[in-house]
Design an enzyme around this catalytic site. Structure first.
Site, short mmCIF file in Angstrom:
data_model
loop_
_atom_site.label_atom_id
_atom_site.label_comp_id
_atom_site.label_asym_id
_atom_site.label_seq_id
_atom_site.Cartn_x
_atom_site.Cartn_y
_atom_site.Cartn_z
N GLU A 198 -0.60 6.84 0.20
CA GLU A 198 0.23 6.14 -0.79
C GLU A 198 -0.37 6.23 -2.20
OE1 GLU A 198 2.75 2.86 1.72
OE2 GLU A 198 1.07 2.10 0.51
N GLU A 272 5.45 5.07 7.92
CA GLU A 272 5.09 3.67 8.18
C GLU A 272 6.38 2.86 8.23
OE1 GLU A 272 0.81 3.45 5.78
OE2 GLU A 272 2.26 1.83 5.59
C1 GLA Z 1 0.72 0.21 3.21
C2 GLA Z 1 -0.51 1.00 3.63
C3 GLA Z 1 -1.00 0.64 5.00
C4 GLA Z 1 -0.98 -0.86 5.19
C5 GLA Z 1 0.45 -1.33 5.00
C6 GLA Z 1 0.56 -2.82 5.15
O1 GLA Z 1 1.85 0.81 3.30
O2 GLA Z 1 -0.33 2.40 3.60
O3 GLA Z 1 -2.32 1.10 5.11
O4 GLA Z 1 -1.78 -1.46 4.24
O5 GLA Z 1 0.87 -1.05 3.72
O6 GLA Z 1 0.09 -3.22 6.36
#
Ligand code: GLA
Length: 801
Positions: A198, A272
């Site tokens: 990210e 995710e």
């Molecule tokens: C983000 C991150 C993950 C985690 C999620 C929340 O998207 O990439 O590592 O922190 O948020 O759990």
């Protein structure tokens, strides 16, 4: 194939050609330095529309689980549970700081044996998507970044700062040595590897992403690489010839559309997809919206999209590895995440619903195995911990220092740290530090006189009158380091200068308390088992009262089994069972138990050690058959007024900007006609786009004079008229924590106050503000709280205490 050739291969392709080339490579299994090539029985590639496993369409049904968050002895059980749920792939972060505790010293054993985790996954018929970092996030201490890099005072994480780049390269080289041979191209289960994590949420430098990609290539990774981001920030720092995946919590159609706009071809993957969410201390336990989760999953399954459930199994953040959401929301040690597979590896109703759904979308030849057994569970009646080792009686040699410095400056990464100095007799006076990271227990001549608390806008308390010179002790207990955003450079301890009545205090003694095995083994416990009458124990307890102390005791089990240690009699600290650090605890909740895996317990006598800093109400422990993850006890919080009463001064203040937000979930940058400044920033909603009485904000960033996002370090919520925290976590802090998947939302369960709603941020100091970035509540058009008309105020006197 040499590094330069592999790089050329990796960077040669433009988007259109990328898929074709990958398939070819996949098909022909590119040779590299890992000698196991011949073992490659399978190929994996990214096709024009689909992922291709052995040239066949492969829909990735993946779930995230972290080896470090599960007892190694239980990895197989958890992976079998994942397979039985219907997953064909697991996704796992590597945490750099776990594998390189000291520069150049690498650990790949025990909970850190990720190669073994991958091997077991393969044996259980699961492919692996690897997320080696260097940055992970994941509510893990500093996002996985090693604390020792903080010794560079001005290091810039996740940039091309050569100190960061060199360190991450040597780490990834080591990752390549250990996990490279486990790539599918060498007979292993790893089918893809992620570049960073990210990055678009924090930077725009594609050159940095290219450096990380090249470091992975140089380390011997020859499986397809990819980058993941929430669609709203994906274009930031994007490498057009690096496969992109999207992270989102809903609206798959809308989010895949955004992905397609940036990546016209290739399989669609949500890397995710959240079934629940993580918990932070003092906030309600998070439960996902299961019907919506199943609906969105079905959408992705039926539209040939691939996905990864984050988390399929959250587990537990053992040790002192739990992180902290920005600006300062410490994460619980339980990482149950309301995931389909619970913290203890149990199949939840959501597990069975997911399994049922997946059963409808199995690929040719795929069959769902039986649901494996769960591990035995035991319970035991309360036992009292009778031995104590007060912290002040177990201090190491002092380190003298003119002024107090952060913990890292004394080469200490984790644990607690004590700062001691002598102060003169005198009238009551304010004791103030530049900052406290994170909780400072203040003692005068050994008697606790107050708390310095990072959740409070200022690190200041009133010290009582002293008839004679006195010893001032500030015992600092850090929470995990912030794991997200620029605030990740989160140095712990007492942040100088420290002033008494405005005078800088000089001449300190520093006591490092790393809470490591060596320190615990050296503790001198006052044992008095057997003949000491309960009253005497009672007297000692009351004598210890609110003294920081280690408590030790034992509990007997007929047979070993998983149990949940009931910590409701305790205050705040850390605990160890049979030498395993189970994590942090805090009686404000929501978590009130600690998961104790049976594989770390034994039939017969088990030892428990608890460090309690504020002091227990009842020093006893019991083993429960079920966890308590959702019990808030705000009255026990030492920060009495989470929202100190303030008077608003808006009537006399002219707004610096008025406007109307556009409908939809897209991020909106608002520029003021004239620059503004102030320590306080107020967003006032006048009405909502759906005409309802609610206001919500997923994320707020303020832009400095150059239009760059201002760090949230030191920010607190100065005032909020309404926030939902009964039936969901609608806390105002969610608007400034960097996570777009959660949000501030005004009350809706026990009341529905109407607009105007006001959210006032305390920036800690006056700031120049040229505008702000507003991320509306994410999700489809049906979500409530999206603000329509609004006003902005900024200044130093928006509130009056
Ligand atoms: C983000 C991150 C993950 C985690 C999620 C929340 O998207 O990439 O590592 O922190 O948020 O759990």
């Amino acid at each position: 194939m040499t590094t330069s050739l592999r790089r050329a291969a990796a960077t040669f392709y433009s988007a259109a050609q990328f898929w074709l080339a990958a398939a070819v490579c996949g098909a022909f299994a590119i040779p590299n330095s890992h000698a196991a090539d011949a073992a490659a029985q399978h190929t994996f590639a990214i096709g024009t529309n689909d992922f291709l496993l052995d040239g066949q369409r492969f829909q990735i049904r993946c779930g995230e689980m972290h080896a470090a968050r599960m007892p190694a002895e239980y990895w197989r059980q958890r992976l079998r549970m994942a397979k039985a749920m219907g997953l064909n792939t697991v996704c796992a972060y590597l945490f750099w700081n776990l594998h390189e505790p000291k520069p150049g010293e690498f650990v790949w054993t025990g909970q850190a044996d990720d190669a073994e985790f991958c091997r077991i996954a393969q044996e259980e018929g699961l492919w692996v998507i690897l997320r080696p970092g260097p940055y992970a996030c994941a509510e893990w201490e500093m996002g996985g970044t090693p604390w020792w890099l903080l010794k560079y005072d001005d290091i810039k994480f996740r940039t091309r700062d050569p100190r960061y780049i060199n360190a991450m390269k040597s780490y990834l080289k080591e990752v390549g040595r250990v996990l490279g041979p486990l790539q599918i191209t060498h007979g292993g289960p790893i089918i893809m590897a992620q570049v960073e994590n990210e990055y678009g949420s924090i930077g725009k430098d594609a050159g940095y992403m290219d450096d990380v990609r090249n470091a992975l290539l140089d380390a011997g990774f020859d499986v397809p690489l990819f980058a993941c981001n929430p669609p709203s920030v994906m274009k930031n720092g994007m490498l057009t010839n690096l496969f992109q995946t999207a992270n989102f919590s809903g609206d798959p159609a809308g989010n895949f559309q955004k992905l397609r706009a940036l990546q016209p071809s290739g399989p669609l993957m949500c890397s995710e997809f959240y079934p629940g969410w993580f918990d932070t201390w003092g906030q309600p336990h998070h439960l996902g919206n299961t019907p919506k989760y199943l609906g969105d999953l079905e959408y992705m399954l039926s539209h040939d999209a691939s996905f990864s459930i984050y988390m399929a199994h959250g587990g537990t953040t053992f040790g002192l590895w739990s992180g902290c959401d920005r600006p300062f929301k410490p994460d619980t040690s339980s990482y149950d995440y309301d995931a389909p597979i619970s913290e203890a590896g149990w199949p939840t109703p959501k597990f069975f619903q997911t399994r049922e759904l997946f059963a409808k979308y199995l690929l040719p030849g795929e069959k769902l195995p039986e649901v494996p057994a769960t591990n035995p569970v035991v319970a035991f009646a309360p036992v009292t911990l009778t031995e104590t080792a007060p912290v002040f009686d177990n201090l190491p040699a002092a380190v003298p220092d003119e002024i107090p410095r952060n913990m890292e400056a004394y080469d200490q990464g984790y644990g607690c740290i004590l700062y001691r100095t002598q102060i003169p007799a005198g009238a009551a006076a304010s004791l103030e530090a530049a900052a406290i990271h994170d909780f400072g227990y203040v003692f005068l001549d050994g008697k606790r006189v107050g708390m310095l608390d990072r959740r409070d806008a200022s690190a200041k308390i009133l010290l009582p009158e002293r008839k004679a010179a006195a010893q001032l002790d500030i015992l600092v207990e850090p929470a995990g380091r912030v794991n997200f955003g620029v605030e990740m450079a989160d140095r712990k301890g007492l942040i100088a200068p420290v002033k008494l009545g405005g005078e800088i205090l000089k001449g300190w003694e520093i006591f490092n308390l790393p809470l490591d095995d060596k320190m615990l083994a050296g503790l001198k416990f006052r044992s008095s088992r057997g003949n000491e009458a309960q009253t005497e124990i009672g007297n000692r307890q009351s004598a210890i009262g609110n003294q920081p102390a280690f408590w030790r005791g034992t509990f007997n089990l007929e047979k070993a089994g998983d149990t949940f240690l009931d910590l409701r009699g305790w205050g705040k600290g850390d605990l160890w069972v049979n030498g395993h650090c189970l994590g942090r605890y805090w009686n404000i909740g929501p978590t009130q138990t600690a998961y104790a895996p049976g594989c770390w317990l034994r039939a017969g006598e088990n030892e428990i050690v608890i460090l309690d800093l504020p002091g227990p109400q009842q020093p006893e422990i019991a083993g429960l058959a079920k966890p308590i993850l959702d019990q808030l006890r705000p009255k026990l919080d030492f920060l009495k007024a989470r929202r100190p009463a303030v008077k608003l001064n808006l009537a006399a203040t002219k707004p610096v900007h008025t406007g109307s937000f556009a409908p939809g979930a897209d991020t909106q940058d608002i520029k003021f006609a004239a620059p503004a400044s102030g320590q306080f920033f107020c967003l006032e909603s006048l009405n909502a786009l759906d005409g309802k009485p609610y206001a919500a904000v997923a994320e707020l960033d303020l832009l400095d004079a150059d239009g760059n996002a201002i760090s949230h370090n030191g920010w607190t919520i100065a005032y909020v008229d309404s926030e939902e925290n009964m039936s969901a976590d609608g806390a105002a802090e969610n608007a400034i924590d960097g996570q777009t998947a959660n949000f501030w939302h005004t009350q809706w369960s026990d009341a529905s106050p109407d607009h105007p709603h006001r959210l006032i941020l305390n920036l800690g100091k006056s700031q120049a503000i040229s505008g702000f970035r507003y991320v509306p509540r994410q999700g489809g058009a049906e979500v409530t709280g999206r603000i329509k008309d609004y006003r902005i105020y900024a200044g130093d006197a928006l509130i009056q205490k």
